[in-house]
Design a protein around this motif. Structure first.
Motif, PDB file in Angstrom:
ATOM      1  N   SER A   1       5.293   3.255  -1.014  1.00 60.95           N
ATOM      2  CA  SER A   1       5.170   2.381  -2.186  1.00 60.95           C
ATOM      3  C   SER A   1       5.253   0.911  -1.784  1.00 60.95           C
ATOM      4  O   SER A   1       4.627   0.047  -2.417  1.00 60.95           O
ATOM      5  CB  SER A   1       6.266   2.706  -3.209  1.00 60.95           C
ATOM      6  N   TRP A   2       5.987   0.613  -0.730  1.00 64.51           N
ATOM      7  CA  TRP A   2       6.084  -0.767  -0.244  1.00 64.51           C
ATOM      8  C   TRP A   2       4.765  -1.194   0.382  1.00 64.51           C
ATOM      9  O   TRP A   2       4.294  -2.309   0.162  1.00 64.51           O
ATOM     10  CB  TRP A   2       7.220  -0.876   0.771  1.00 64.51           C
ATOM     11  N   HIS A   3       4.154  -0.308   1.136  1.00 68.06           N
ATOM     12  CA  HIS A   3       2.896  -0.624   1.807  1.00 68.06           C
ATOM     13  C   HIS A   3       1.736  -0.730   0.819  1.00 68.06           C
ATOM     14  O   HIS A   3       0.786  -1.488   1.060  1.00 68.06           O
ATOM     15  CB  HIS A   3       2.571   0.445   2.850  1.00 68.06           C
ATOM     16  N   SER A   4       1.783   0.026  -0.271  1.00 66.40           N
ATOM     17  CA  SER A   4       0.664   0.036  -1.215  1.00 66.40           C
ATOM     18  C   SER A   4       0.832  -0.990  -2.325  1.00 66.40           C
ATOM     19  O   SER A   4      -0.015  -1.079  -3.224  1.00 66.40           O
ATOM     20  CB  SER A   4       0.507   1.429  -1.833  1.00 66.40           C
ATOM     21  N   TYR A   5       1.917  -1.767  -2.269  1.00 64.40           N
ATOM     22  CA  TYR A   5       2.136  -2.787  -3.291  1.00 64.40           C
ATOM     23  C   TYR A   5       0.950  -3.761  -3.344  1.00 64.40           C
ATOM     24  O   TYR A   5       0.434  -4.190  -2.307  1.00 64.40           O
ATOM     25  CB  TYR A   5       3.419  -3.569  -2.994  1.00 64.40           C
ATOM     26  N   GLY A   6       0.557  -4.107  -4.554  1.00 63.43           N
ATOM     27  CA  GLY A   6      -0.533  -5.066  -4.729  1.00 63.43           C
ATOM     28  C   GLY A   6      -1.913  -4.469  -4.593  1.00 63.43           C
ATOM     29  O   GLY A   6      -2.898  -5.201  -4.426  1.00 63.43           O
ATOM     30  N   SER A   7      -2.016  -3.139  -4.655  1.00 60.09           N
ATOM     31  CA  SER A   7      -3.323  -2.493  -4.496  1.00 60.09           C
ATOM     32  C   SER A   7      -4.325  -2.994  -5.535  1.00 60.09           C
ATOM     33  O   SER A   7      -3.977  -3.353  -6.663  1.00 60.09           O
ATOM     34  CB  SER A   7      -3.183  -0.974  -4.622  1.00 60.09           C
ATOM     35  N   TYR A   8      -5.574  -3.011  -5.112  1.00 57.70           N
ATOM     36  CA  TYR A   8      -6.675  -3.359  -6.000  1.00 57.70           C
ATOM     37  C   TYR A   8      -6.721  -2.354  -7.145  1.00 57.70           C
ATOM     38  O   TYR A   8      -6.353  -1.188  -6.972  1.00 57.70           O
ATOM     39  CB  TYR A   8      -7.979  -3.299  -5.209  1.00 57.70           C
ATOM     40  N   GLU A   9      -7.169  -2.801  -8.312  1.00 55.56           N
ATOM     41  CA  GLU A   9      -7.375  -1.908  -9.445  1.00 55.56           C
ATOM     42  C   GLU A   9      -8.863  -1.910  -9.793  1.00 55.56           C
ATOM     43  O   GLU A   9      -9.591  -2.842  -9.444  1.00 55.56           O
ATOM     44  CB  GLU A   9      -6.538  -2.365 -10.644  1.00 55.56           C
TER      45      GLU A   9
ATOM     46  N   ILE B   1     -13.463  -1.615   0.190  1.00 52.98           N
ATOM     47  CA  ILE B   1     -13.114  -1.431  -1.223  1.00 52.98           C
ATOM     48  C   ILE B   1     -12.213  -0.210  -1.400  1.00 52.98           C
ATOM     49  O   ILE B   1     -11.212  -0.248  -2.128  1.00 52.98           O
ATOM     50  CB  ILE B   1     -14.388  -1.285  -2.075  1.00 52.98           C
ATOM     51  N   TRP B   2     -12.576   0.877  -0.718  1.00 55.47           N
ATOM     52  CA  TRP B   2     -11.826   2.131  -0.859  1.00 55.47           C
ATOM     53  C   TRP B   2     -10.370   1.946  -0.439  1.00 55.47           C
ATOM     54  O   TRP B   2      -9.439   2.319  -1.179  1.00 55.47           O
ATOM     55  CB  TRP B   2     -12.513   3.201  -0.008  1.00 55.47           C
ATOM     56  N   VAL B   3     -10.137   1.344   0.711  1.00 59.61           N
ATOM     57  CA  VAL B   3      -8.762   1.169   1.175  1.00 59.61           C
ATOM     58  C   VAL B   3      -8.027   0.158   0.298  1.00 59.61           C
ATOM     59  O   VAL B   3      -6.837   0.315   0.024  1.00 59.61           O
ATOM     60  CB  VAL B   3      -8.734   0.730   2.645  1.00 59.61           C
ATOM     61  N   SER B   4      -8.734  -0.875  -0.180  1.00 62.61           N
ATOM     62  CA  SER B   4      -8.098  -1.883  -1.030  1.00 62.61           C
ATOM     63  C   SER B   4      -7.555  -1.275  -2.319  1.00 62.61           C
ATOM     64  O   SER B   4      -6.546  -1.738  -2.862  1.00 62.61           O
ATOM     65  CB  SER B   4      -9.099  -2.992  -1.371  1.00 62.61           C
ATOM     66  N   LEU B   5      -8.210  -0.240  -2.820  1.00 62.20           N
ATOM     67  CA  LEU B   5      -7.765   0.415  -4.051  1.00 62.20           C
ATOM     68  C   LEU B   5      -6.467   1.192  -3.869  1.00 62.20           C
ATOM     69  O   LEU B   5      -5.770   1.480  -4.850  1.00 62.20           O
ATOM     70  CB  LEU B   5      -8.858   1.350  -4.573  1.00 62.20           C
ATOM     71  N   GLY B   6      -6.117   1.521  -2.642  1.00 62.54           N
ATOM     72  CA  GLY B   6      -4.877   2.240  -2.383  1.00 62.54           C
ATOM     73  C   GLY B   6      -4.746   3.488  -3.227  1.00 62.54           C
ATOM     74  O   GLY B   6      -5.696   4.284  -3.345  1.00 62.54           O
ATOM     75  N   PRO B   7      -3.599   3.683  -3.893  1.00 62.86           N
ATOM     76  CA  PRO B   7      -3.408   4.885  -4.715  1.00 62.86           C
ATOM     77  C   PRO B   7      -4.267   4.912  -5.966  1.00 62.86           C
ATOM     78  O   PRO B   7      -4.296   5.938  -6.668  1.00 62.86           O
ATOM     79  CB  PRO B   7      -1.909   4.822  -5.077  1.00 62.86           C
ATOM     80  N   ASN B   8      -4.980   3.818  -6.275  1.00 59.67           N
ATOM     81  CA  ASN B   8      -5.863   3.806  -7.443  1.00 59.67           C
ATOM     82  C   ASN B   8      -7.211   4.451  -7.154  1.00 59.67           C
ATOM     83  O   ASN B   8      -7.999   4.667  -8.080  1.00 59.67           O
ATOM     84  CB  ASN B   8      -6.073   2.365  -7.919  1.00 59.67           C
TER      85      ASN B   8
ATOM     86  N   PRO C   1      -9.695   7.636  -6.035  1.00 57.85           N
ATOM     87  CA  PRO C   1      -9.609   9.094  -6.257  1.00 57.85           C
ATOM     88  C   PRO C   1      -8.906   9.811  -5.111  1.00 57.85           C
ATOM     89  O   PRO C   1      -8.140  10.750  -5.319  1.00 57.85           O
ATOM     90  CB  PRO C   1     -11.083   9.510  -6.363  1.00 57.85           C
ATOM     91  N   ILE C   2      -9.184   9.383  -3.884  1.00 57.66           N
ATOM     92  CA  ILE C   2      -8.467   9.863  -2.702  1.00 57.66           C
ATOM     93  C   ILE C   2      -7.845   8.640  -2.051  1.00 57.66           C
ATOM     94  O   ILE C   2      -8.545   7.681  -1.720  1.00 57.66           O
ATOM     95  CB  ILE C   2      -9.405  10.573  -1.711  1.00 57.66           C
ATOM     96  N   ASP C   3      -6.533   8.667  -1.884  1.00 54.96           N
ATOM     97  CA  ASP C   3      -5.824   7.497  -1.362  1.00 54.96           C
ATOM     98  C   ASP C   3      -6.039   7.391   0.150  1.00 54.96           C
ATOM     99  O   ASP C   3      -5.228   7.867   0.948  1.00 54.96           O
ATOM    100  CB  ASP C   3      -4.338   7.597  -1.695  1.00 54.96           C
ATOM    101  N   LEU C   4      -7.139   6.740   0.536  1.00 54.75           N
ATOM    102  CA  LEU C   4      -7.451   6.585   1.955  1.00 54.75           C
ATOM    103  C   LEU C   4      -6.414   5.716   2.660  1.00 54.75           C
ATOM    104  O   LEU C   4      -6.103   5.945   3.832  1.00 54.75           O
ATOM    105  CB  LEU C   4      -8.848   5.975   2.109  1.00 54.75           C
ATOM    106  N   GLN C   5      -5.880   4.736   1.936  1.00 54.57           N
ATOM    107  CA  GLN C   5      -4.833   3.884   2.515  1.00 54.57           C
ATOM    108  C   GLN C   5      -3.651   4.737   2.977  1.00 54.57           C
ATOM    109  O   GLN C   5      -3.109   4.542   4.069  1.00 54.57           O
ATOM    110  CB  GLN C   5      -4.381   2.860   1.475  1.00 54.57           C
ATOM    111  N   LYS C   6      -3.246   5.720   2.171  1.00 55.06           N
ATOM    112  CA  LYS C   6      -2.111   6.564   2.522  1.00 55.06           C
ATOM    113  C   LYS C   6      -2.442   7.475   3.694  1.00 55.06           C
ATOM    114  O   LYS C   6      -1.600   7.715   4.572  1.00 55.06           O
ATOM    115  CB  LYS C   6      -1.679   7.406   1.315  1.00 55.06           C
ATOM    116  N   VAL C   7      -3.681   7.987   3.716  1.00 57.64           N
ATOM    117  CA  VAL C   7      -4.103   8.834   4.836  1.00 57.64           C
ATOM    118  C   VAL C   7      -3.999   8.046   6.140  1.00 57.64           C
ATOM    119  O   VAL C   7      -3.470   8.531   7.142  1.00 57.64           O
ATOM    120  CB  VAL C   7      -5.539   9.343   4.620  1.00 57.64           C
ATOM    121  N   LEU C   8      -4.498   6.822   6.113  1.00 62.93           N
ATOM    122  CA  LEU C   8      -4.433   5.976   7.304  1.00 62.93           C
ATOM    123  C   LEU C   8      -2.994   5.635   7.647  1.00 62.93           C
ATOM    124  O   LEU C   8      -2.621   5.576   8.825  1.00 62.93           O
ATOM    125  CB  LEU C   8      -5.242   4.695   7.072  1.00 62.93           C
ATOM    126  N   TRP C   9      -2.172   5.408   6.644  1.00 62.93           N
ATOM    127  CA  TRP C   9      -0.746   5.105   6.850  1.00 62.93           C
ATOM    128  C   TRP C   9      -0.037   6.265   7.543  1.00 62.93           C
ATOM    129  O   TRP C   9       0.877   6.052   8.346  1.00 62.93           O
ATOM    130  CB  TRP C   9      -0.106   4.807   5.491  1.00 62.93           C
TER     131      TRP C   9
END
Length: 673
Positions: free
Chosen positions: A272-280, A347-354, A356-364
């Protein structure tokens, strides 16, 4: 001359645009300078600190003024080995910052121009999948990239290191594309040398996260080129050159890595700290209306602020990018395919948990570097880069027979981007103009080594009285600061004193130390905190006999207290054993004279860190630790002279690796002569 006419015209055109956009900032009047929040609140003071000490003939490896002392040259904010940063030592700072930013915006634009031209016109005989892009198309792509929201909004934010590092992205891609297009880089050693050197310069420029994003872009281009050539050569050439570039920059990378390993960056943060400020998803409307949620002053959209979510490339630029995308779908080419992949990945990674598939979390979860990244929209540099490339392609797809229409479209796009860019260029008084002169005088008149604690949030208006990092300009040592690079053991000591663990406290305060209260009296004394600056509205030290009110400013709404029970900077564990007097104190060297009637441990509030050495009467001794944080020495009874010196050998190792990398490139090049 005729061969390079397009390039020369592009340089002239970009210079004219930069001159118009930054005009009032390039030659500011006395006492005024370009505004950028982090410049005025932080970076400016780092440069002042360096210039002050270098003018005295002292190269300041250590910074004693923030967080109880921390490495200075190893701090990635400084980047002293990056040549354009030498500008800060040769020009007045109010002028240097304008020119530094303007140069890197120009460099970003020219980089896209050269990259697009090289990728589409790299060889006389164009192989399959390539075409000859016009100079005008590449010029438009450069304007869109350099004047985009990513660069210009960050100018207002004062993200000097981000702008500098991001400006190198197209140059690194350009260099590695040229390298990967070779069948054998041994036959063209100059391309191998250039690619490694350009990547090293990006690493040295600061904010190495941008270099990491650039590696992603380069990897995508190299992968598609390998698929096109049906060979692993482009990927292997890219890997070799990236490693050599890292070697060239080792003089900065090694000390910075050592600093990070000792800092709060090593805390295990929740996702949640890493995904703070995710694009919407609603943030995507900002590509059409950049001020949909307000401007840099009035922004009310997704957190954290306007600057982190800005990636405007112009409505005209977006239309051209769509034209480029459609043309590439119909006639797919490797170059365009790379721009498409880079754009959608960003764009996909910028969206983070927003997403459909949280690519940011997969990479994390699988990529170690993502354990140090926060605010996913910083990937928007990839989006801006990809859209600029697609826009250049889109403009190139317009009928070349309609010259007037093409010129009109180019003019409209340039005007749109220039008007947008100029909205972020402002002049404001230099940072010292905000500071409370009476407060500064009171603090600087005290000759003792002591520390100040600004015990409030670094974003509150009370900081105008004296910026957290502003203490460096006046030689005032602080127990806090404004910088995410804080030594972990020091931070944990203060967090424990505030009643929290380091892991808990850092989630709310990761650029300053946690707040202290009157219940933390023992730690305040130990930390050599003699003065405490607190907001009037939140004053935990009122009506406490230990803290004497020295100043109250109702206009700036702060109070300054003096701690009457503060411990000296150096003192014996058994205070009755003797005394310790500081004879001289400079960034890299401290001399202390002690008089003791017994054998005892000399304690201090000086941070322990690799590279510090100590001598007693000229004989080197081992430095111990108090609370795993502060430097201690065992001293026998009698009169002694103690000298602490900071000699960071990690820079020697880094310089050795960089030298070997340089010699390797020279040897490799000479073999082909």
């Amino acid at each position: 001359m005729k061969k390079h006419r397009g390039f020369i015209l592009a340089v002239i055109g970009y210079c004219i645009l930069i001159g118009f956009i930054f005009s009032k900032a390039l030659i500011p009047s006395d006492g005024m300078m370009i505004y950028g929040d982090d410049i005025h609140r932080s970076y400016y003071f780092f440069r002042e600190f360096f210039n002050q000490w270098i003018s005295q003939g002292i190269f300041p490896w250590w910074n004693p003024y923030l967080f109880g002392g921390e490495p200075f040259i190893a701090n990635p904010v400084v980047n002293i080995w990056y040549p354009p940063n030498w500008l800060f030592s040769f020009l007045p700072l109010n002028v240097a910052y304008s020119w530094h930013i303007a140069f890197h915006v120009f460099w970003a634009m020219l980089g896209i121009y050269c990259a697009l031209r090289a990728m589409t016109n790299d060889k006389p005989a164009l192989p399959a999948g390539r075409w000859q892009m016009t100079n005008a198309s590449a010029f438009v792509g450069g304007c869109i990239f350099g004047l985009s929201g990513f660069f210009m909004a960050r100018t207002f934010a004062g993200h000097v290191d981000v702008i500098a590092a991001a400006s190198w992205m197209p140059w690194v891609v350009w260099a590695f594309w040229r390298l990967g297009s070779e069948q054998n880089f041994i036959d063209s050693p100059h391309r191998f040398v250039i690619a490694s050197a350009v990547f090293a310069l990006q690493l040295l420029s600061g904010y190495q996260t941008m270099a990491f994003f650039t590696v992603i872009a380069v990897g995508i281009f190299a992968l598609l080129e390998s698929i096109t050539q049906k060979s692993f050569r482009p990927l292997l050439f890219t890997l070799y050159s990236l490693l050599l570039g890292i070697g060239l920059a080792a003089v900065q990378i090694l000390p910075t890595a050592e600093f990070f390993r000792q800092s709060i960056r090593t805390f295990q943060f929740p996702y949640s700290w890493h995904s703070y400020g995710s694009y919407e998803w609603r943030s995507l409307w900002q590509f059409i209306h950049p001020f949909l949620f307000g401007n840099q002053y009035t922004y009310s959209g997704p957190p954290p602020n306007f600057m982190e979510h800005s990636a405007f490339v112009g409505v005209g630029g977006l239309i051209l990018a769509l034209i480029g995308l459609i043309s590439l779908i119909r006639h797919m080419r490797p170059i365009g395919g790379a721009f498409i992949v880079i754009t959608f990945f960003g764009i996909w990674v910028s969206l983070g948990p927003n997403a459909p598939i949280d690519l940011q979390k997969v990479l994390w979860q699988i990529v170690p570097m993502y354990h140090y990244l926060r605010i996913p929209p910083r990937h928007l540099i990839l989006v801006v880069f990809g859209l600029a490339g697609l826009a250049g392609i889109g403009f190139d797809r317009l009928p070349k027979s309609l010259r007037v229409l093409r010129s009109l479209i180019a003019g409209v796009i340039v005007v749109e981007m220039v008007v947008f860019a100029r909205s972020f260029i402002e002049l404001k008084p230099i940072p010292e103009a905000r500071h409370d002169s009476e407060l500064i005088l009171l603090l600087t008149k005290d000759p003792q080594p002591y520390r100040l604690l600004q015990n409030f949030g670094a974003w509150l208006p009370q900081r105008d009285g004296l910026d957290f990092d502003g203490v460096m300009a006046y030689g005032i040592q602080s127990a806090t600061g404004y910088d995410p690079s804080i030594l972990r053991t020091y931070y944990e000591f203060i967090a424990l004193a505030s009643g929290k663990s380091g892991e808990t406290a850092v989630l709310n305060a990761d650029v300053q130390v946690p707040y202290l209260s009157a219940d933390s009296a023992s730690a305040i004394d130990t930390l050599n905190i003699k003065y405490l600056m607190v907001p009037i509205a939140y004053d935990p030290f009122a009506n406490n006999s230990r803290y004497m009110l020295r100043r109250e400013d109702k206009k700036q709404e702060y109070r300054l207290y003096e701690n009457t029970t503060v411990f000296p900077r150096f003192y014996y564990a058994q205070k009755e054993c003797g005394t310790a007097n500081v004879i001289s104190y400079t960034p890299n060297r401290i001399e202390v004279e002690v008089v003791s009637t017994c054998d005892d441990t000399l304690l201090s509030s000086e941070n322990w860190y690799p590279g510090w050495h100590a001598t007693i009467d000229g004989k080197e001794v081992t430095i111990g630790k108090l609370n795993n944080t502060f430097r201690t020495l065992f001293v026998s009874k009698g009169n002694h002279t103690i000298v602490y010196e900071y000699r960071p050998t990690i820079f020697l190792w880094g310089a050795l690796i960089s030298s070997i990398a340089i010699l390797s490139l020279v040897f490799f090049s000479l073999r082909r002569l």
